[in-house]
Enzyme design. Structure first.
Site, PDB file in Angstrom:
ATOM      1  N   ASP A   1      54.566  28.215 -11.772  1.00 47.63           N
ATOM      2  CA  ASP A   1      55.632  28.391 -10.768  1.00 47.63           C
ATOM      3  C   ASP A   1      55.936  27.147  -9.927  1.00 47.63           C
ATOM      4  O   ASP A   1      56.091  27.250  -8.699  1.00 47.63           O
ATOM      5  CB  ASP A   1      55.269  29.549  -9.823  1.00 47.63           C
ATOM      6  CG  ASP A   1      55.231  30.894 -10.537  1.00 47.63           C
ATOM      7  OD1 ASP A   1      55.283  30.913 -11.792  1.00 47.63           O
ATOM      8  OD2 ASP A   1      55.123  31.921  -9.846  1.00 47.63           O
TER       9      ASP A   1
ATOM     10  N   LYS B   1      58.770  35.279 -15.646  1.00 50.43           N
ATOM     11  CA  LYS B   1      58.058  36.495 -15.211  1.00 50.43           C
ATOM     12  C   LYS B   1      58.757  37.090 -13.992  1.00 50.43           C
ATOM     13  O   LYS B   1      59.497  36.397 -13.303  1.00 50.43           O
ATOM     14  CB  LYS B   1      56.599  36.169 -14.889  1.00 50.43           C
ATOM     15  CG  LYS B   1      56.412  35.205 -13.737  1.00 50.43           C
ATOM     16  CD  LYS B   1      54.952  34.817 -13.603  1.00 50.43           C
ATOM     17  CE  LYS B   1      54.703  33.886 -12.437  1.00 50.43           C
ATOM     18  NZ  LYS B   1      54.953  34.454 -11.115  1.00 50.43           N
TER      19      LYS B   1
ATOM     20  N   CYS C   1      49.859  33.497  -7.609  1.00 45.35           N
ATOM     21  CA  CYS C   1      50.188  33.403  -9.039  1.00 45.35           C
ATOM     22  C   CYS C   1      49.198  32.569  -9.842  1.00 45.35           C
ATOM     23  O   CYS C   1      48.953  32.863 -11.013  1.00 45.35           O
ATOM     24  CB  CYS C   1      51.621  32.906  -9.199  1.00 45.35           C
ATOM     25  SG  CYS C   1      52.795  34.092  -8.487  1.00 45.35           S
TER      26      CYS C   1
END
Ligand SMILES: [Zn+2]
Length: 234
Positions: free
Chosen positions: A37, A140, A184
């Protein structure tokens, strides 16, 4: 024992440990890299809506340099990308009366409510590294009803294609870093370990949302057998 017998034994042992037809298994013990991310909305560099502390230009440059170096060493590099619809369940704006960072219960799950971030197609949903670095980018959090901290599966248990693409490349071992340590990165590393990968997290290439949850995440990852390295050289 005379020499021919020892030789024969050695040849037999080799044949047992490396059976014909299986050499690819031995040749494919590869190490892959997952950059989690690294998107505009999570960085102060891009004035992100959910900017993690310490994600300035120096941090992003450091991650870019490390990622290039790993790719140049021949490691396949993968990225995860948070990719939400506007009506995503994790946005506090979709829960009237709720505030950002409040935790609520949805069914049996705890959902932290975040400022809207990484909305599909927006500039700040883009990954800040050169996309040419990646063997695959796995999106995602696309389902509006489920959050997905992990790059492997969402809170509803729906799998992404990450495990499949890693397996296709023969990856057994993973180096993981990115944003954020306590959400994450942790979820992705823990799911990787659960899926049988040998995992190393590079602490200095990660940043966390809050110090307490970051310390807790590092502890939890260590307890899972995940190696935490300060930096790539250590
Ligand atoms: Zn998200």
């Amino acid at each position: 024992m005379n020499r021919p017998i020892i030789l024969m034994l050695a040849v037999t042992l080799c044949a047992i440990s490396m059976p014909a037809g299986a050499p690819s298994v031995w040749a494919q013990q590869e190490i892959g890299v997952i950059v989690v991310d690294l998107q505009g909305d999570f960085t102060t560099l891009n004035n992100g809506s959910l900017a993690v502390e310490g994600t300035d230009k120096a941090y992003v440059d450091k991650v870019a340099k490390a990622t290039e170096a790993l790719k140049n060493k021949g490691y396949p590099v993968f990225a995860t990308q948070d990719w939400h619809p506007e009506d995503h369940i994790s946005f506090y704006t979709n829960h009237p009366g709720k505030k950002p960072f409040e935790a609520i219960k949805i069914d049996e799950r705890t959902q932290v409510l975040w400022p809207p971030h990484c909305i599909q197609g927006t500039d700040n949903a883009k990954i800040l590294l050169d996309n040419g670095l990646f063997a695959a980018v796995v999106k995602k959090g696309r389902d509006k009803n489920f959050d997905s901290y992990s790059g492997f599966k969402d809170d509803g248990g729906a799998k992404t294609e990450l495990d499949k693409v890693l397996k296709e490349k023969g990856i057994r071992e993973l180096i993981i870093y990115g944003l954020a340590t306590d959400y994450c990165v942790k979820a992705t590393a823990v799911d990787a370990a659960d899926a049988g990968y040998k995992v190393t997290v590079i602490e200095d290439l990660c940043r966390g949302v809050a110090p307490e949850t970051t310390a807790k995440a590092l502890k939890e990852m260590k307890e899972k057998g995940i190696t935490i390295k300060k930096d790539l050289e250590s």
